[in-house]
Design an enzyme around this catalytic site. Structure first.
Site, PDB file in Angstrom:
ATOM      1  CE  LYS A  26      -3.858  -0.188   2.174  1.00  0.00           C
ATOM      2  NZ  LYS A  26      -4.645  -0.625   3.051  1.00  0.00           N
ATOM      3  NE  ARG A  96      -6.464   2.854   4.501  1.00  0.00           N
ATOM      4  CZ  ARG A  96      -6.625   2.936   3.221  1.00  0.00           C
ATOM      5  NH1 ARG A  96      -6.201   3.870   2.513  1.00  0.00           N
ATOM      6  NH2 ARG A  96      -7.637   2.055   2.491  1.00  0.00           N
ATOM      7  N   GLY A 105      -8.318  -7.137   4.054  1.00  0.00           N
ATOM      8  CA  GLY A 105      -9.076  -7.267   5.278  1.00  0.00           C
ATOM      9  C   GLY A 105      -8.400  -7.977   6.663  1.00  0.00           C
ATOM     10  CG  MET A 107      -2.825  -7.230   9.079  1.00  0.00           C
ATOM     11  SD  MET A 107      -1.011  -6.773   8.786  1.00  0.00           S
ATOM     12  CE  MET A 107      -1.399  -6.618   6.860  1.00  0.00           C
ATOM     13  NE  ARG A 352      -6.310  -4.322  -2.649  1.00  0.00           N
ATOM     14  CZ  ARG A 352      -6.639  -4.600  -1.416  1.00  0.00           C
ATOM     15  NH1 ARG A 352      -5.663  -4.521  -0.474  1.00  0.00           N
ATOM     16  NH2 ARG A 352      -7.947  -4.903  -1.175  1.00  0.00           N
ATOM     17  CG  HIS A 468     -14.456 -10.135   4.345  1.00  0.00           C
ATOM     18  ND1 HIS A 468     -14.731 -11.603   4.718  1.00  0.00           N
ATOM     19  CD2 HIS A 468     -13.187 -10.136   4.742  1.00  0.00           C
ATOM     20  CE1 HIS A 468     -13.546 -12.210   5.089  1.00  0.00           C
ATOM     21  NE2 HIS A 468     -12.535 -11.235   5.147  1.00  0.00           N
ATOM     22  NE  ARG A 574      -0.586 -44.833  -6.483  1.00  0.00           N
ATOM     23  CZ  ARG A 574      -0.563 -43.532  -6.510  1.00  0.00           C
ATOM     24  NH1 ARG A 574      -1.443 -42.883  -7.307  1.00  0.00           N
ATOM     25  NH2 ARG A 574       0.344 -42.809  -5.917  1.00  0.00           N
ATOM     26  CB  SER A 777       9.110 -43.284 -11.551  1.00  0.00           C
ATOM     27  OG  SER A 777       7.950 -42.375 -11.380  1.00  0.00           O
ATOM     28  CB  THR A 780       8.061 -37.569  -3.957  1.00  0.00           C
ATOM     29  OG1 THR A 780       6.952 -37.451  -4.967  1.00  0.00           O
ATOM     30  CG2 THR A 780       9.218 -37.271  -4.764  1.00  0.00           C
ATOM     31  CB  CYS A 844       4.933 -41.338 -10.483  1.00  0.00           C
ATOM     32  SG  CYS A 844       5.636 -42.560  -9.430  1.00  0.00           S
ATOM     33  CE1 TYR A 864       7.219 -39.671 -15.393  1.00  0.00           C
ATOM     34  CE2 TYR A 864       9.080 -40.234 -16.838  1.00  0.00           C
ATOM     35  CZ  TYR A 864       8.244 -40.450 -15.898  1.00  0.00           C
ATOM     36  OH  TYR A 864       8.202 -41.766 -15.395  1.00  0.00           O
TER      37      TYR A 864
HETATM   38  C1  PEP Z   1       4.965 -42.870  -4.211  1.00  0.00           C
HETATM   39  O1  PEP Z   1       5.384 -43.582  -3.291  1.00  0.00           O
HETATM   40  O2  PEP Z   1       5.523 -41.670  -4.260  1.00  0.00           O
HETATM   41  C2  PEP Z   1       4.209 -43.471  -5.143  1.00  0.00           C
HETATM   42  C3  PEP Z   1       3.738 -42.758  -6.255  1.00  0.00           C
HETATM   43  O3  PEP Z   1       3.560 -44.846  -4.970  1.00  0.00           O
HETATM   44  P1  PEP Z   1       2.235 -44.982  -4.009  1.00  0.00           P
HETATM   45  O4  PEP Z   1       1.596 -43.603  -3.431  1.00  0.00           O
HETATM   46  O5  PEP Z   1       1.340 -45.683  -4.731  1.00  0.00           O
HETATM   47  O6  PEP Z   1       2.844 -45.732  -2.882  1.00  0.00           O
END
Ligand code: PEP
Ligand code: MG
Length: 887
Positions: A26, A96, A105, A107, A352, A468, A574, A777, A780, A844, A864
């Site tokens: 601001k 302000r 809104g 603060m 803004r 709001h 899967r 792959s 995670t 994945c 990917y």
């Molecule tokens: C993972 O472990 O990230 C994965 C993709 O396999 P799942 O979620 O099926 O264990």
């Protein structure tokens, strides 16, 4: 000490003019508008740095700043020819907040500061307008008492409402000077009762009280919640802006309003906004009076009878139009503006970048490219990938039967269905139980923010398009119908009524934020339209990205959705999810619970045709694109029968007793199934399972070839590998089956074999593992689980505490932990590619659809990302942004 106080349009301040980190959004924008020569009331900004000092030093302000503030007030006095606390021509100021990014809104703000029992009389005399002076004073008492002294606002509102009832008037503007005199007295009594002190008359005390309160509001519950939702760091702090007051409540030649340079709902290039004659800023957003349209066009389209600003104040409207153009040219973005007209003179109070819906965000970015305001690259970087989500989900089926309960303003588009709740707490409670809700409020206030976040949609009885509820919902991408004055909300009885309906808490309703309709029950939906601007943006996006985007899908329906959204292959199918169906699960249970190889083979034989047909369908939809099929990886407990009926069914199938099944279930019980007999460990123990799956894949390919369906090259993926030996053994198993099928059908089959990297050991030993893998792959989900040693099934119970205590910035299961899990990915990438130069690398886990994690993947040079079908466009955009940000 560094410079902490900055006057708007002052030479020394010029070098800071673009520094939002210091001036806050601001403050920087006010200084920039002043520099552009726009009419900005004189004032100054105290740096955001003061916030940190304030909290570190027992809520004190350094004496140097106190002196500078005094000096700056003096400058305002000189410019305005008024004096703070003067008994003939008193200066009033606004105080302000304003942090680096706008937190609408969240603060506090205080207006009309500088009024007391004496200056109010001076103001009356000076303006010859007693009503205005008293109205301003009561507003000040109300705001100051609430923000600084902690007296609840509704106590004052109730007094006004009751008074209006006895007087038989509807609008505040119908109250005269005497009426306000009486109310001021009562307000002060309330303050005395609640705070045990008289309302402060010392204006210097008022000023520092207000500055302190604005700084304290940085750590209010609602501001903290907003920061948490929007990942705004706590250390940023807020600046404090102090500015001469201008008055929209002096009479019929005065007004106050909020404007957007384009329509924030649709993105259409039209001036959009609301204003109120004889009012002050908070009246427009608070929803206590219904504001009127800014432009004649929109007023007519809405069928409203109240005059637009274009009609009632044509000169000021023209001035505004010019300013809108100037500001868009400067900021090259849609602006959200606050203005006031004081006795026909226009004043700019804020500008803004405006919050907008997903649809508007895309339209504005695409339009601005054709208007040559911004480049294609900028347009790509302007659209927040996360907001696409709201565009990709189904909209109401026009042909479906609808029982319309009420109508309101189409404040934030999209359809949402859910159970009616009347409080933020209830919305949050039900969300924990995975239940969808619609939060219904008379009007929302910043206290409702967490409930609005938890609900699927928001419905309010009061408030306009810039209320709001409307602004916050648009920012969140949530459907919202605001200002439905056809409904009466009764919080006590937990119901709302419209002309023909009574809806109770827990009843199911649907709201359509695009049309403003509220409907009974759950109305069916249809696929979203992703042509037009959306597809234009997506075409640009695809030109500027390196990362490919695949999808996680195992059903033909999901695969088709993902293809339509632009998926360039399947990154994770899967296979265990293909067995959830009622007809199949019995054979899976039979397979798991069988004690003999023969029984298991029988069960597998039953599953093979299902798998094969599913693969044919999926390969057909993917038409030659890569498909990664992961061999079975269930933690077995997910499939074990629990109900007696299911146990009996399996027993019958296996021709053994119920008790035998029960003892087999006990035998199979694992203390920690996530780290148990799952993934490739199943393939090692029961190779016949993976054999069946490979047969299904290869036979599906043979079938496709026969039917002249464009062949895909399957990527067969082995899960939960931690050693090179595991993948070595299982790779040769896959190769054996491939040979068998090729011999049987006299066909050459092309395929790849690879592994998931889901365990820290696999990442560390990537060089050995890559000898037997064509691709990696990164799983995670499991990699995060095993790196932190935090069970992904149980993390929900305590992760919030970790986020609250700032141990985690974000939930690491949502956004990649780049320092730990990310390090492992980098190690595996480097070691894997050292072993095999053209090793293909992807991700994945759920992170494959998270923009911040996608940026990490781009920087880690993966090939990917793979994500759920509805996140594919989000990932495409995020991938392009990640690439462009590197440039
Ligand atoms: C993972 O472990 O990230 C994965 C993709 O396999 P799942 O979620 O099926 O264990
Ligand atoms: Mg996994």
């Amino acid at each position: 000490m560094e410079k902490l106080v900055f006057r708007f349009n002052n030479e020394i301040s010029q070098s800071y003019i673009n520094n939002k980190d210091i001036l806050g959004g601001k403050g920087a924008n006010l200084a920039q508008m002043a520099k552009l020569g726009l009419p900005v009331p004189p004032g100054f900004t105290i740096s955001t740095k003061i916030c940190d000092y304030f909290y570190q030093n027992n809520q004190k302000i350094p004496s140097k700043v106190i002196k500078q503030v005094k000096k700056e007030i003096g400058i305002i006095e000189k410019i305005t020819k008024k004096k703070f606390g003067d008994l003939s021509n008193p200066l009033l100021v606004s105080v302000r907040s304003g942090s680096r990014v706008s937190m609408p809104g969240m603060m506090d703000t205080i207006l009309n500061l500088g009024l007391n029992d004496k200056t109010v009389i001076a103001l009356k005399k000076k303006t010859s307008n007693g009503r205005f002076a008293k109205d301003s004073y009561r507003r000040f008492i109300q705001m100051y008492s609430n923000v600084v002294l902690g007296v609840e606002s509704y106590l004052f509102e109730e007094l006004i409402d009751n008074y209006k009832l006895t007087k038989g008037v509807i609008q505040d503007t119908e109250l005269e000077e005497d009426d306000w005199d009486g109310l001021i007295k009562n307000f002060k009594t309330v303050v005395k009762e609640k705070t045990k002190k008289v309302f402060p008359q010392d204006i210097t005390q008022q000023l520092w009280g207000a500055i302190g309160a604005v700084l304290l509001s940085w750590n209010s519950k609602r501001a903290k919640t907003y920061r948490k939702i929007n990942y705004i760091p706590d250390h940023w702090g807020t600046a404090v802006n102090i500015q001469a007051m201008v008055f929209g409540n002096m009479g019929e030649n005065c007004a106050t309003g909020v404007a957007f340079t384009r329509n924030p709902s649709t993105g259409t290039k039209e001036y959009f906004g609301e204003y109120l004659i004889n009012a002050q800023g908070e009246d427009v957003v608070a929803g206590t009076r219904t504001p009127q349209y800014l432009s004649k066009k929109l007023r007519k389209e809405s069928g409203s009878k109240g005059l637009s600003m274009e009609e009632s104040m044509p000169e000021n409207f023209k001035q505004l139009e010019k300013i809108f153009k100037k500001l868009e040219l400067k900021y090259r973005d849609m602006q959200d503006i606050e203005f006031t007209v004081e006795n026909k003179k226009l004043w700019m109070l804020q500008t803004r970048s405006g919050k907008r819906t997903a649809k508007a965000s895309i339209k504005i970015a695409v339009d601005m490219v054709s208007e040559k305001l911004i480049s294609i690259k900028e347009a790509i970087l302007r659209v927040d990938p996360n907001i696409l989500d709201s565009l990709l989900h189904p909209t109401l089926d026009e042909k479906a039967e609808k029982k319309v309960v009420a109508s309101g303003l189409p404040a934030s588009p999209g359809a949402a269905s859910g159970k009616v709740v009347f409080s933020a707490e209830e919305a949050e409670r039900l969300k924990e139980q995975m239940q969808d809700t619609i939060l219904v409020r008379v009007e929302t206030s910043p206290e409702d923010i967490s409930g609005m976040h938890a609900a699927k949609g928001i419905l309010t009885a009061r408030g306009g398009m810039t209320s709001h509820a409307a602004v916050v919902a648009r920012g969140m991408g949530k459907p919202c119908v605001s200002g439905s004055n056809e409904i009466k909300v009764d919080y006590e009885k937990k119901l709302f009524k419209s002309a023909n309906y009574e809806i109770k808490e827990g009843d199911l309703i649907t709201i359509d934020g695009g049309s403003g309709k509220v409907m009974l029950g759950k109305v069916p939906t249809v696929k979203p339209d992703i042509s037009g601007d959306f597809s234009k943006l997506m075409k640009w996006v695809d030109k500027y990205r390196k990362l490919k985007v695949r999808t996680n899908a195992e059903t033909p329906v999901d695969t088709k959705v993902a293809r339509d959204f632009g998926a360039e292959g399947i990154g994770l199918c899967r296979t265990e999810h293909m067995f959830f169906d009622d007809k199949r699960i019995i054979s899976v249970r039979q397979m798991i619970l069988s004690n003999t190889l023969e029984d298991r083979k029988n069960a597998l034989a039953k599953l093979l045709p299902f798998q094969k047909n599913d693969f044919i369908e999926i390969f057909k939809i993917m038409g030659g694109l890569p498909v990664t099929v992961r061999l079975l990886d269930p933690p077995l407990h997910e499939f074990l029968p629990k109900a007696d009926k299911d146990i009996a069914n399996v027993a019958k199938e296996l021709k053994i007793s119920n008790n035998d099944i029960k003892s087999r279930i006990i035998e199979l019980h694992e203390q920690n199934p996530m780290l148990g007999h799952r993934g490739c460990r199943l393939g090692i123990s029961f190779p016949e399972i993976y054999q069946m799956q490979c047969e299904a894949i290869f036979e599906a390919l043979v079938e496709c070839k026969k039917k002249k369906i464009k062949a895909v090259i399957p990527e067969i993926m082995i899960p939960l590998v931690s050693t090179a030996a595991e993948i070595q053994i299982l790779r040769s198993l896959v190769e054996k089956i491939a040979e068998k099928v090729q011999k049987k059908y006299k066909i050459k089959i092309k395929y790849f074999v690879g592994t998931m990297i889901e365990l820290p050991r696999a990442a560390l030993r990537a060089n050995d593992i890559a000898k037997y893998a064509d691709f990696f792959s990164f799983g995670t989900n499991d990699l995060t689980q095993t790196t932190f040693g935090i069970s992904r099934d149980d993390a929900g119970k305590f992760l919030n505490d970790y986020v609250d205590n700032k141990i985690f910035n974000k939930d690491p299961f949502v956004s990649i932990d780049d320092k730990g899990v990310g390090e492992l990915i980098k190690i595996a990438t480097e070691r894997g590619r050292k072993q095999k130069k053209n090793l293909k690398l992807g991700i994945c886990g759920e992170h494959g659809g998270d923009p911040a994690s996608i940026e990490f993947c781009e920087n880690a040079k993966l090939n990917y990302v793979s994500c759920s079908p509805y996140r594919v466009p989000i990932a495409r955009l995020a991938a392009a942004q990640a690439y462009l940000k590197k440039k």
